[in-house]
Design an enzyme around this catalytic site. Sequence first.
Site, PDB file in Angstrom:
ATOM      1  N   ASN A  82       0.811  -1.219   0.000  1.00 51.62           N
ATOM      2  CA  ASN A  82       0.000   0.000   0.000  1.00 51.62           C
ATOM      3  C   ASN A  82       0.843   1.268   0.000  1.00 51.62           C
ATOM      4  OD1 ASN A  82      -2.529   1.619   0.552  1.00 51.62           O
ATOM      5  ND2 ASN A  82      -1.394   2.012   2.450  1.00 51.62           N
ATOM      6  N   TYR A 148       4.565   9.122 -10.939  1.00 53.86           N
ATOM      7  CA  TYR A 148       3.533   8.302 -10.289  1.00 53.86           C
ATOM      8  C   TYR A 148       2.872   7.358 -11.284  1.00 53.86           C
ATOM      9  CZ  TYR A 148      -0.599   7.206  -7.435  1.00 53.86           C
ATOM     10  OH  TYR A 148      -1.579   6.560  -6.726  1.00 53.86           O
ATOM     11  N   LYS A 152       3.081   3.211 -11.101  1.00 56.77           N
ATOM     12  CA  LYS A 152       1.867   2.411 -10.948  1.00 56.77           C
ATOM     13  C   LYS A 152       1.620   1.518 -12.160  1.00 56.77           C
ATOM     14  CE  LYS A 152       0.378   3.605  -6.849  1.00 56.77           C
ATOM     15  NZ  LYS A 152       0.299   2.607  -5.747  1.00 56.77           N
ATOM     16  N   VAL A 181      -9.828   8.683  -2.934  1.00 57.23           N
ATOM     17  CA  VAL A 181     -10.158   8.389  -1.544  1.00 57.23           C
ATOM     18  C   VAL A 181      -9.677   9.536  -0.662  1.00 57.23           C
ATOM     19  CG1 VAL A 181      -9.906   6.695   0.315  1.00 57.23           C
ATOM     20  CG2 VAL A 181      -9.877   5.942  -2.072  1.00 57.23           C
ATOM     21  N   THR A 183      -7.688  10.809   1.671  1.00 60.65           N
ATOM     22  CA  THR A 183      -6.443  10.479   2.357  1.00 60.65           C
ATOM     23  C   THR A 183      -5.514  11.693   2.357  1.00 60.65           C
ATOM     24  OG1 THR A 183      -5.344   9.757   0.330  1.00 60.65           O
ATOM     25  CG2 THR A 183      -6.609   8.080   1.558  1.00 60.65           C
TER      26      THR A 183
END
Length: 248
Positions: A82, A148, A152, A181, A183
């Site tokens: 994660n 990023y 990914k 999300v 976060t």
Amino acid sequence: MTHRLSGQTALITGGAGGIGLATIRALTDLGAQVTFTARSAESLASARAALDGAGHGVICDITDRARLAQITAPGFDILINNAATIAPAGRMLDLDIAAFSASIETNLVAQFDAIRLCLPAMLARGRGTVINVSSGAARRAKEGWAAYCTGKAGLAMLTQCLHLEYGAQGIRAFGLAPGVVDTAMQAAIRASGINEVSLLPRSALAPAAQPARMLAWLCTPEADSRLGQELDIREPGLRAAAGLPPLA
């Protein structure tokens, strides 16, 4: 799904907040014994206070290979990769090569290292679950997110390679794109103003409990029909199977 994971041990990287923290609760509720990593003593203390005794936290920067090897030495039944970073954000000519390399190290190389370290114990047991927390950015380029998106995308291919090489030996591999999300990473994205994702209001973000519930469900045999796949939490059939409410 009560106690479906009783007797199993799990390692969650990046467990001190957001999706990781919520997943500790979700796996614990299913009976798993959970170890999680935090990058600092401060973040670990905050997580422990929020978890009220659930999970066992350890300080570890997942790019520290010697430390990661120590943590994985006991062996785990479940690995959830994660931990991730959105930095560096910026157009390609504005990116520093060292910062780009550090992003790939965190978002891809360290995930491979965790898998490599956890696999022997899983194979010896004849079973194990590895879930790589992916992103829609693995499939769709976003301005300012070259590092990023690249990390990914590589992680998504790593999931497929893991399934191809070890699925027949009992290793259950999944990638899960958790959607947008609420976060700390999303807070950093909003602050950057770098692309359209940064313009999403906080009210449009999903609670971390939703991807946590999905991740916990993927650890159970009910998800076996989706082995080896790169999954998107927004897919209606997947949400229904995991018991999540439909999207508006």
